[in-house]
Motif scaffolding. Sequence first.
Motif, PDB file in Angstrom:
ATOM      1  N   HIS A   1      16.985  -3.958   4.037  1.00  0.00           N
ATOM      2  CA  HIS A   1      15.698  -4.556   3.730  1.00  0.00           C
ATOM      3  C   HIS A   1      15.619  -6.087   4.133  1.00  0.00           C
ATOM      4  N   ARG A   2      14.681  -6.092   5.083  1.00  0.00           N
ATOM      5  CA  ARG A   2      14.557  -7.525   5.580  1.00  0.00           C
ATOM      6  C   ARG A   2      14.110  -8.438   4.760  1.00  0.00           C
TER       7      ARG A   2
ATOM      8  N   SER B   1      15.074  -0.944   6.900  1.00  0.00           N
ATOM      9  CA  SER B   1      15.381  -0.840   8.343  1.00  0.00           C
ATOM     10  C   SER B   1      16.794   0.258   8.304  1.00  0.00           C
TER      11      SER B   1
ATOM     12  N   ARG C   1      23.236  -6.761  10.809  1.00  0.00           N
ATOM     13  CA  ARG C   1      21.930  -6.563  11.290  1.00  0.00           C
ATOM     14  C   ARG C   1      21.229  -7.579  11.943  1.00  0.00           C
TER      15      ARG C   1
ATOM     16  N   TRP D   1      12.676 -10.000  12.013  1.00  0.00           N
ATOM     17  CA  TRP D   1      13.949 -10.530  12.387  1.00  0.00           C
ATOM     18  C   TRP D   1      13.791 -10.340  13.940  1.00  0.00           C
TER      19      TRP D   1
ATOM     20  N   HIS E   1      10.781  -7.248  16.413  1.00  0.00           N
ATOM     21  CA  HIS E   1      11.510  -6.347  15.476  1.00  0.00           C
ATOM     22  C   HIS E   1      12.901  -5.893  16.446  1.00  0.00           C
TER      23      HIS E   1
ATOM     24  N   ASP F   1      13.796  -1.069  12.612  1.00  0.00           N
ATOM     25  CA  ASP F   1      13.012  -1.339  11.580  1.00  0.00           C
ATOM     26  C   ASP F   1      11.423  -0.829  11.333  1.00  0.00           C
TER      27      ASP F   1
END
Length: 433
Positions: free
Chosen positions: A79-80, A247, A255, A355, A375, A379
């Motif tokens: 989870h970003r 994600s 990641r 990201w 991304h 994602d």
Amino acid sequence: MPSLTEGLDSLLRQKPINEDDRRAAALFALDAIANALAGRNTEAGRILAAHAGAEPRDSAGKAFVMGAMTHILEVDDLHRASVVHPGCVVVPAALALGARLDVRGHAFLDAVLWGFEAACRIGSAVGPAHYRIWHNTATCGPFGAAAAAGRLLGLGSGAMVDAFGNAGSQAAGLWQFIETGAMTKHLHAGHAASAGVTAADLAARGFSGPPAILEGARGFFRATCPDAQPDAVLAEPDAPWALRRTSIKPWPCCRHTHPAIDAALELAPKLEGRTIERVEVETYGAALDVCDRPEPQSPYEAKFSLQHTVAAALADGKVDFDSFEAPAREAHAPLRPRIGITLGDNYAAAYPAAWGSAVTVSLEGGERLAAARTHAKGDPEAPLDQDEMIAKARMLMQKAKIGPALANRLIVGLLAFAEDGPLPDLSPFFGLA
């Protein structure tokens, strides 16, 4: 005034769950379980299995072993906004306790949704400075495991707050392991899963915990978060479930390397037979902090090396488990020193909501080729579809040396959770009594 954990408990109870949420949760559970199965077939996994088989394990002990195995291969979810890997903590906790309680699919998946939500909301509140020293999955994960376990145990509001309080008191996990590539990161996920199950089990028996564990004068934020953002814990209560904003990794490495891998893979077909003089990778600060590693000496260090992952993507046109072994590290050693990693202001400003990275290749003769990603693949903005998720699970089960017929039965059975199918006891797959 209610504490933050009291508010979080209320938010979870009021948030509706629909069938699409459960179907998504079943795919994430499949991903986590496939990661755990493959993780057992590694050096660290074999050590964990031997440890597990030394004596019978209770639910917390089973959650520990499965959680640690899930986080070995670096291809589990992320989870970003919180920089938390929720699946490796929440799914093992729900599996271990769900098997003991003999629950069915919907109860299990609803617990998974609660667990992702709690871990990711608290992770989103810790602030960027926390991540420089503390591993967010380890520190925020116990809250997620406690939420999942508490849902399965049917804890009332007061007991759930007790569980959160005691889960938070067990929050720990430092990044020092990255210096040597030690196995400690797997321990982080296992401990977080176990701590949450223990906290919820004790709360069900009336064991009290501090309600202000997050914001208190001697609480989690004060101790470990110089730039905490407490309001994020309860922000946007009507947003989609955090699981739906998590994600999935298509490649088995950190990641933070993925947007650059994705961009490099776009360029790879254009490079055949041509000489690369220089590669520039623009990225964000956290990726530089964790993955600027030009000379990785082990598979694990290579998984945390932007230089190595980009070199593999450009030279081989793919990134898979073999990309990090000794032959691949040796093959890509000549290219790695020609790969520069720099901070890109636009990517730094967008992180952690996005990201992104850019890769620019300078070729002999002066031509330059570039590709960029806001991304990465996997994602929510560029998701893997169900077929791709199943294909990834099959790849992981092949890594686990599970035959095609058994793999198919496992996949069908796990996806049946969304139809309220039975929850099997997977303990024997992990050497658990």
